[in-house]
Design a protein around this motif. Structure first.
Motif, PDB file in Angstrom:
ATOM      1  N   ARG A  41       0.840  -1.188   0.000  1.00  0.00           N
ATOM      2  CA  ARG A  41       0.000   0.000   0.000  1.00  0.00           C
ATOM      3  C   ARG A  41       0.872   1.233   0.000  1.00  0.00           C
ATOM      4  O   ARG A  41       1.973   1.232   0.533  1.00  0.00           O
ATOM      5  N   GLU A  42       0.313   2.281  -0.560  1.00  0.00           N
ATOM      6  CA  GLU A  42       1.007   3.553  -0.564  1.00  0.00           C
ATOM      7  C   GLU A  42       0.703   4.265   0.743  1.00  0.00           C
ATOM      8  O   GLU A  42      -0.448   4.419   1.124  1.00  0.00           O
ATOM      9  N   VAL A  43       1.739   4.691   1.449  1.00  0.00           N
ATOM     10  CA  VAL A  43       1.572   5.313   2.761  1.00  0.00           C
ATOM     11  C   VAL A  43       2.136   6.724   2.701  1.00  0.00           C
ATOM     12  O   VAL A  43       3.203   6.953   2.140  1.00  0.00           O
ATOM     13  N   PHE A  44       1.410   7.674   3.304  1.00  0.00           N
ATOM     14  CA  PHE A  44       1.845   9.060   3.332  1.00  0.00           C
ATOM     15  C   PHE A  44       2.147   9.458   4.770  1.00  0.00           C
ATOM     16  O   PHE A  44       1.465   9.032   5.689  1.00  0.00           O
ATOM     17  N   ALA A  45       3.144  10.261   4.955  1.00  0.00           N
ATOM     18  CA  ALA A  45       3.493  10.772   6.282  1.00  0.00           C
ATOM     19  C   ALA A  45       3.637  12.284   6.175  1.00  0.00           C
ATOM     20  O   ALA A  45       4.276  12.788   5.250  1.00  0.00           O
ATOM     21  N   TYR A  46       3.031  12.982   7.113  1.00  0.00           N
ATOM     22  CA  TYR A  46       3.113  14.436   7.136  1.00  0.00           C
ATOM     23  C   TYR A  46       4.245  14.838   8.054  1.00  0.00           C
ATOM     24  O   TYR A  46       4.285  14.446   9.209  1.00  0.00           O
TER      25      TYR A  46
END
Length: 143
Positions: A41-46
């Motif tokens: 899965r594509e995971v985003f982190a801010y």
């Protein structure tokens, strides 16, 4: 001649289907754990300042600091250019220091205005906004 070639085509298509059905019965069952383990899965982190804007406040509970947790310790006010004014705030719960200018956001608090002895915040709570003012405490002069 066309009918004969059409019949040959239909028979040639039906034979592999029949063989596949026989092979399917004798084949080993497919291991589904390997397929599930390879799910990517594509995971985003801010990684910006403050809280993650994509995280719900209701789920995270990340509403700190509150206006009641902050103490205004210093105001460096520039009368010519108010945008260059800086205020220093201290969070009394965890001793964290915030140096803010007009437009900066600290939790749900947005610095609206910096005055010579106070800072005006716009508090954003679940779609509603209100203004709060934090003032310097008066210090008594020593004789």
């Amino acid at each position: 001649m066309r009918a004969a070639s059409l019949a040959a085509l239909v028979l040639s298509a039906a034979i592999p289907v029949a063989l596949t059905g026989q092979q399917r019965d004798t084949a080993a069952p497919i291991d589904t754990t390997a397929a599930a383990a390879s799910l990517q899965r594509e995971v985003f982190a801010y990684e910006g300042g403050g809280r993650d804007p994509f995280m719900s406040l209701l789920k995270s509970g990340d509403v700190r600091p509150l206006i009641s947790d902050l103490k205004l310790t210093t105001v460096v006010y520039d009368g010519r250019f108010a945008a260059r004014s800086v205020a220093v705030l201290r969070d009394i719960t965890n001793r964290r220091i915030y140096r803010v200018k007009t437009g900066d956001i600290v939790g749900r608090l947005k610095v609206t205005q910096i005055r010579p002895r106070e800072v005006v915040f716009t508090v954003q709570e679940f779609g509603f906004e209100r203004q709060e003012t934090l003032s310097l405490t008066k210090q008594e002069e020593t004789p």
